[in-house]
Enzyme design. Sequence first.
Site, PDB file in Angstrom:
ATOM      1  N   GLU A  25       0.840  -1.207   0.000  1.00  0.00           N
ATOM      2  CA  GLU A  25       0.000   0.000   0.000  1.00  0.00           C
ATOM      3  C   GLU A  25       0.871   1.252   0.000  1.00  0.00           C
ATOM      4  OE1 GLU A  25      -2.874   1.289  -0.171  1.00  0.00           O
ATOM      5  OE2 GLU A  25      -4.440   0.117   0.806  1.00  0.00           O
ATOM      6  N   ASP A  26       0.368   2.332  -0.583  1.00  0.00           N
ATOM      7  CA  ASP A  26       1.085   3.607  -0.478  1.00  0.00           C
ATOM      8  C   ASP A  26       0.905   4.201   0.921  1.00  0.00           C
ATOM      9  OD1 ASP A  26      -1.637   4.150  -0.867  1.00  0.00           O
ATOM     10  OD2 ASP A  26      -1.331   5.727  -2.347  1.00  0.00           O
ATOM     11  N   ASP A  68      -4.639   5.363   5.595  1.00  0.00           N
ATOM     12  CA  ASP A  68      -5.204   6.637   6.043  1.00  0.00           C
ATOM     13  C   ASP A  68      -6.416   6.315   6.928  1.00  0.00           C
ATOM     14  OD1 ASP A  68      -5.471   9.474   6.015  1.00  0.00           O
ATOM     15  OD2 ASP A  68      -6.914   9.343   4.388  1.00  0.00           O
TER      16      ASP A  68
HETATM   17  P1  IMP Z   1      -7.718   4.883   3.094  1.00  0.00           P
HETATM   18  O1  IMP Z   1      -8.358   6.140   3.578  1.00  0.00           O
HETATM   19  O2  IMP Z   1      -6.837   4.263   4.165  1.00  0.00           O
HETATM   20  O3  IMP Z   1      -8.726   3.921   2.568  1.00  0.00           O
HETATM   21  O4  IMP Z   1      -6.755   5.288   1.918  1.00  0.00           O
HETATM   22  C1  IMP Z   1      -7.170   5.224   0.589  1.00  0.00           C
HETATM   23  C2  IMP Z   1      -6.201   5.832  -0.365  1.00  0.00           C
HETATM   24  O5  IMP Z   1      -6.308   7.237  -0.287  1.00  0.00           O
HETATM   25  C3  IMP Z   1      -4.727   5.562  -0.171  1.00  0.00           C
HETATM   26  O6  IMP Z   1      -4.305   4.309  -0.665  1.00  0.00           O
HETATM   27  C4  IMP Z   1      -4.129   6.714  -0.973  1.00  0.00           C
HETATM   28  O7  IMP Z   1      -4.041   6.381  -2.347  1.00  0.00           O
HETATM   29  C5  IMP Z   1      -5.148   7.825  -0.753  1.00  0.00           C
HETATM   30  N1  IMP Z   1      -4.639   8.771   0.245  1.00  0.00           N
HETATM   31  C6  IMP Z   1      -4.851   8.805   1.568  1.00  0.00           C
HETATM   32  N2  IMP Z   1      -4.181   9.816   2.157  1.00  0.00           N
HETATM   33  C7  IMP Z   1      -3.521  10.442   1.148  1.00  0.00           C
HETATM   34  C8  IMP Z   1      -2.610  11.570   1.100  1.00  0.00           C
HETATM   35  O8  IMP Z   1      -2.265  12.204   2.107  1.00  0.00           O
HETATM   36  N3  IMP Z   1      -2.141  11.890  -0.133  1.00  0.00           N
HETATM   37  C9  IMP Z   1      -2.472  11.220  -1.271  1.00  0.00           C
HETATM   38  N4  IMP Z   1      -3.295  10.172  -1.268  1.00  0.00           N
HETATM   39  C10 IMP Z   1      -3.806   9.773  -0.068  1.00  0.00           C
END
Ligand code: IMP
Length: 173
Positions: A97-98, A101
């Site tokens: 995962e990148d 969040d």
């Molecule tokens: P989640 O909110 O954990 O489901 O994250 C979903 C996706 O949102 C991540 O895999 C990222 O691609 C994107 N994302 C979350 N936070 C950031 C950020 O600070 N910058 C860019 N993309 C983000």
Amino acid sequence: MSSPQIEVLIPQEEIQKRITELGAQISADYGDRPLVLIGVLKGSFMFLADLVRAISSPVRIEFIGAKSYEGTSTSGQVQITKDLDKPISDEDILLVEDIIDTGLTLNYLLHVLSQRSPRSIRTVAFLDKPSRRRIEVKGDYIGFTIEDKFVIGYGLDFEQKYRNLKDLCILVP
Ligand code: IMP
């Protein structure tokens, strides 16, 4: 129209140093066991490319596409935009995962992939933003834990831009 200011949060040298450490840890944990790395598109592509070169265990690469974001706020919905090419039953899986969040994407993908009978699933995330979590989920290997700031670069985007920045940066409005 003034263009947004970009500030470096984690410089590329620091990113590469940490990835070398992560790769060594993963290689030590898996040894000669074949490993399937599943990159979560699109944000993980750069991290995956560097991480895979730091891992000495035999690897297969797969990609899965997931989308849950609109602009800078999460929609709370996760959608698979591209599925795996091959089955993963009886395989050791490392989901790449990148960023974790809200945790909604990771939680959803772990749920979907665990139904395909892998031998094991672990997660490696380049970044972790624990203060934003909406669901309890944890990465097994974490590159950097960061504060609640919207980051760009090193694969991460804002409205599909800035993925090509070599450093991890913050967009200052
Ligand atoms: P989640 O909110 O954990 O489901 O994250 C979903 C996706 O949102 C991540 O895999 C990222 O691609 C994107 N994302 C979350 N936070 C950031 C950020 O600070 N910058 C860019 N993309 C983000």
